[in-house]
Design an enzyme around this catalytic site. Sequence first.
Site, PDB file in Angstrom:
ATOM      1  N   GLU A  19      -9.448 -11.775 -13.740  1.00  0.00           N
ATOM      2  CA  GLU A  19      -8.555 -12.462 -12.788  1.00  0.00           C
ATOM      3  C   GLU A  19      -9.384 -13.373 -11.870  1.00  0.00           C
ATOM      4  OE1 GLU A  19      -5.830 -10.988  -9.406  1.00  0.00           O
ATOM      5  OE2 GLU A  19      -4.605 -10.649 -11.177  1.00  0.00           O
ATOM      6  N   HIS A  39       2.743  -5.294   2.266  1.00  0.00           N
ATOM      7  CA  HIS A  39       1.520  -4.591   2.664  1.00  0.00           C
ATOM      8  C   HIS A  39       0.410  -5.483   3.216  1.00  0.00           C
ATOM      9  CE1 HIS A  39      -1.240  -5.840  -0.558  1.00  0.00           C
ATOM     10  NE2 HIS A  39      -0.199  -5.847  -1.343  1.00  0.00           N
ATOM     11  N   HIS A  96       4.634   1.148   1.096  1.00  0.00           N
ATOM     12  CA  HIS A  96       3.176   1.301   0.937  1.00  0.00           C
ATOM     13  C   HIS A  96       2.688   2.442   1.839  1.00  0.00           C
ATOM     14  CE1 HIS A  96      -1.101   0.210   1.126  1.00  0.00           C
ATOM     15  NE2 HIS A  96      -0.912  -0.656   0.138  1.00  0.00           N
ATOM     16  N   ASP A 155      -9.539  -9.303  -6.237  1.00  0.00           N
ATOM     17  CA  ASP A 155      -9.931  -9.790  -4.912  1.00  0.00           C
ATOM     18  C   ASP A 155      -9.904  -8.736  -3.822  1.00  0.00           C
ATOM     19  OD1 ASP A 155      -7.240  -9.330  -4.608  1.00  0.00           O
ATOM     20  OD2 ASP A 155      -6.673 -11.440  -4.748  1.00  0.00           O
ATOM     21  N   GLU A 195      -8.575 -11.345   0.998  1.00  0.00           N
ATOM     22  CA  GLU A 195      -8.660 -11.524  -0.450  1.00  0.00           C
ATOM     23  C   GLU A 195      -9.235 -12.882  -0.850  1.00  0.00           C
ATOM     24  OE1 GLU A 195      -5.989 -10.307   1.142  1.00  0.00           O
ATOM     25  OE2 GLU A 195      -5.911  -8.253   0.404  1.00  0.00           O
ATOM     26  N   ARG A 207      -2.444  -7.433   4.980  1.00  0.00           N
ATOM     27  CA  ARG A 207      -3.034  -7.240   6.315  1.00  0.00           C
ATOM     28  C   ARG A 207      -2.575  -8.307   7.304  1.00  0.00           C
ATOM     29  NH1 ARG A 207      -6.810  -3.704   4.321  1.00  0.00           N
ATOM     30  NH2 ARG A 207      -8.055  -2.604   5.864  1.00  0.00           N
TER      31      ARG A 207
HETATM   32  C1  UD1 Z   1      -5.691  -3.148  -0.477  1.00  0.00           C
HETATM   33  C2  UD1 Z   1      -6.522  -4.406  -0.733  1.00  0.00           C
HETATM   34  C3  UD1 Z   1      -5.589  -5.574  -1.071  1.00  0.00           C
HETATM   35  C4  UD1 Z   1      -4.625  -5.208  -2.195  1.00  0.00           C
HETATM   36  C5  UD1 Z   1      -3.884  -3.926  -1.827  1.00  0.00           C
HETATM   37  C6  UD1 Z   1      -2.970  -3.461  -2.936  1.00  0.00           C
HETATM   38  C7  UD1 Z   1      -8.596  -4.808   0.544  1.00  0.00           C
HETATM   39  C8  UD1 Z   1      -9.183  -5.144   1.859  1.00  0.00           C
HETATM   40  N1  UD1 Z   1      -7.255  -4.759   0.480  1.00  0.00           N
HETATM   41  O1  UD1 Z   1      -4.923  -3.394   0.700  1.00  0.00           O
HETATM   42  O2  UD1 Z   1      -6.366  -6.686  -1.466  1.00  0.00           O
HETATM   43  O3  UD1 Z   1      -3.695  -6.255  -2.387  1.00  0.00           O
HETATM   44  O4  UD1 Z   1      -4.850  -2.895  -1.579  1.00  0.00           O
HETATM   45  O5  UD1 Z   1      -2.054  -2.497  -2.462  1.00  0.00           O
HETATM   46  O6  UD1 Z   1      -9.305  -4.588  -0.407  1.00  0.00           O
HETATM   47  N2  UD1 Z   1      -3.314   4.513   1.906  1.00  0.00           N
HETATM   48  C9  UD1 Z   1      -3.049   5.849   1.607  1.00  0.00           C
HETATM   49  N3  UD1 Z   1      -2.984   6.198   0.286  1.00  0.00           N
HETATM   50  C10 UD1 Z   1      -3.155   5.321  -0.740  1.00  0.00           C
HETATM   51  C11 UD1 Z   1      -3.419   3.975  -0.408  1.00  0.00           C
HETATM   52  C12 UD1 Z   1      -3.506   3.580   0.910  1.00  0.00           C
HETATM   53  O7  UD1 Z   1      -2.879   6.673   2.488  1.00  0.00           O
HETATM   54  O8  UD1 Z   1      -3.083   5.706  -1.909  1.00  0.00           O
HETATM   55  C13 UD1 Z   1      -3.373   4.108   3.347  1.00  0.00           C
HETATM   56  C14 UD1 Z   1      -4.659   4.555   4.037  1.00  0.00           C
HETATM   57  O9  UD1 Z   1      -4.355   4.901   5.381  1.00  0.00           O
HETATM   58  C15 UD1 Z   1      -5.496   3.282   4.012  1.00  0.00           C
HETATM   59  C16 UD1 Z   1      -4.411   2.223   4.200  1.00  0.00           C
HETATM   60  O10 UD1 Z   1      -3.323   2.681   3.428  1.00  0.00           O
HETATM   61  O11 UD1 Z   1      -6.473   3.286   5.030  1.00  0.00           O
HETATM   62  C17 UD1 Z   1      -4.774   0.818   3.800  1.00  0.00           C
HETATM   63  O12 UD1 Z   1      -5.412   0.777   2.527  1.00  0.00           O
HETATM   64  P1  UD1 Z   1      -6.442  -0.445   2.217  1.00  0.00           P
HETATM   65  O13 UD1 Z   1      -6.941  -0.295   0.819  1.00  0.00           O
HETATM   66  O14 UD1 Z   1      -7.440  -0.552   3.300  1.00  0.00           O
HETATM   67  O15 UD1 Z   1      -5.532  -1.727   2.377  1.00  0.00           O
HETATM   68  P2  UD1 Z   1      -4.280  -2.242   1.557  1.00  0.00           P
HETATM   69  O16 UD1 Z   1      -3.372  -2.936   2.491  1.00  0.00           O
HETATM   70  O17 UD1 Z   1      -3.760  -1.149   0.699  1.00  0.00           O
HETATM   71  N1  UDP Z   2       3.982  -1.216  -7.864  1.00  0.00           N
HETATM   72  C1  UDP Z   2       4.161   0.122  -8.248  1.00  0.00           C
HETATM   73  N2  UDP Z   2       4.872   0.957  -7.421  1.00  0.00           N
HETATM   74  C2  UDP Z   2       5.400   0.526  -6.236  1.00  0.00           C
HETATM   75  C3  UDP Z   2       5.175  -0.817  -5.833  1.00  0.00           C
HETATM   76  C4  UDP Z   2       4.460  -1.664  -6.666  1.00  0.00           C
HETATM   77  O1  UDP Z   2       3.712   0.532  -9.314  1.00  0.00           O
HETATM   78  O2  UDP Z   2       6.031   1.345  -5.549  1.00  0.00           O
HETATM   79  C5  UDP Z   2       3.184  -2.104  -8.735  1.00  0.00           C
HETATM   80  C6  UDP Z   2       3.745  -3.490  -9.008  1.00  0.00           C
HETATM   81  O3  UDP Z   2       4.572  -3.495 -10.143  1.00  0.00           O
HETATM   82  C7  UDP Z   2       2.485  -4.324  -9.207  1.00  0.00           C
HETATM   83  C8  UDP Z   2       1.479  -3.665  -8.285  1.00  0.00           C
HETATM   84  O4  UDP Z   2       1.965  -2.349  -8.038  1.00  0.00           O
HETATM   85  O5  UDP Z   2       1.975  -4.218 -10.538  1.00  0.00           O
HETATM   86  C9  UDP Z   2       1.357  -4.454  -7.007  1.00  0.00           C
HETATM   87  O6  UDP Z   2       0.597  -3.751  -6.081  1.00  0.00           O
HETATM   88  P1  UDP Z   2       0.448  -4.197  -4.578  1.00  0.00           P
HETATM   89  O7  UDP Z   2       1.670  -4.924  -4.147  1.00  0.00           O
HETATM   90  O8  UDP Z   2       0.059  -2.960  -3.848  1.00  0.00           O
HETATM   91  O9  UDP Z   2      -0.820  -5.128  -4.614  1.00  0.00           O
HETATM   92  P2  UDP Z   2      -1.067  -6.690  -4.881  1.00  0.00           P
HETATM   93  O10 UDP Z   2      -0.438  -7.038  -6.190  1.00  0.00           O
HETATM   94  O11 UDP Z   2      -0.485  -7.439  -3.724  1.00  0.00           O
HETATM   95  O12 UDP Z   2      -2.558  -6.803  -4.893  1.00  0.00           O
END
Ligand code: UD1
Ligand code: UDP
Length: 383
Positions: free
Chosen positions: A118, A209, A242, A96, A132, A211
Amino acid sequence: MKKVCVVFGTRPEAIKMAPVVKELERSPWFMPRVVVTAQHREMLDQVLDLFSITPHHDLNIMRSEQTLFDITARALTGLGAVFASESPDAVLVHGDTSTTFAGSLAAYYLQIPVGHIEAGLRTRNKFSPFPEEMNRHLTGVLTDVHLAPTAGARANLLSEGIDPSRIYVTGNTVIDALLDTAARPFQFADPNLTRVDETDCRMLLVTTHRRENLGAPLAGVYRALKRILDRHPNTLVVFPVHKNPAVRRVVEDELGGRERVVLTEPLPYLEFVNLMKRASLVLTDSGGLQEEAPSLGKPVLVLRNTTERPEAVDAGTVRLVGTDEGAVFETADELLSDPVAYRRMAEAVNPYGDGRGARRSVRGLAHYLGLATAPDEFSPDQG
Ligand code: UD1
Ligand code: UDP
């Protein structure tokens, strides 16, 4: 051999797609091409390393504090170009995220069949989780073959008029990844985590994390954590933070420099799974953790107002607490004070998978394309 583009972009998609990539590689029917948007960068690369996956295409779209418009537009354009050059027989997307939605839309524009892994999770609340709930709904509309993790997810899809012959109940592939990872030999490398592992303290493992939780809701959760630490001197918090700077700011303000709070960078999955095994309680707004922790017998407090994962709530190992400071404090306090209440939640149950989710998903796609017999159907073992 049919060519399948496997699309993902974030950490959880990578964890859950890794077993699918391996299974496609093993299968007699498919040649996988791995396409990452890299909506996440470092957090995605940690997973690619662990599972030794080298993408065939990497769009590298991540920007600091990216907006939904940024991700969706860059992913749609980039994926469209890759699909046009690869001309795959099918595209597989997961879950999602905005990568998921853009991937399914790009495939649709090129009239390529879409498989959704999923599939069928729903809260029925348009803004929770945001975005999502709409990402998975919109992807569902564009999908040809729905790989639903549970019977409940299938029921959601049937209620939306999806043809039952296009749905397979597979089990969630996160359990495949978890079982594989939990079985690997392991020692903590970070001395902070070694120390945590060796203390007698009860550990609260925290991740946040979403939004819709950024800002005041997160601050409420972190204040509740401080009250728990004050009330229970034999507890400590481990919190892999995160990468999102909007999360980091609030964490630093509320929990920075605090005794018995270990803040770390996002941990590689192998480290994280081993921390989960050591934890007494998991507090999270993550989706994936709601699926993993019950299978390790760890009670989960979900820091959200809705969940699309009711199976673990029904089994009693997950409680929906929200982000209100008082509610988080009181629930955690109860579980840390009352061994009976704790034991009731710490039952190991497996409502989400049995480690064969990827196998069923790949066979489901093969069956849909007329290449194989249908997979068996996942049915849960309630411990
Ligand atoms: C995204 C997904 C969410 C998922 C989550 C898992 C969308 C809109 N959101 O949310 O569904 O549950 O990932 O974690 O698709 N960033 C880094 N390095 C990284 C990753 C993220 O610097 O490796 C920072 C960046 O500034 C980025 C921000 O995190 O802009 C947010 O990342 P983004 O993918 O937009 O949103 P998430 O909250 O991670
Ligand atoms: N996870 C990880 N390292 C971390 C935190 C989470 O590998 O420091 C794993 C966790 O076990 C799970 C996944 O990342 O499998 C969850 O990711 P996240 O919470 O970012 O996304 P969501 O599941 O909410 O989409």
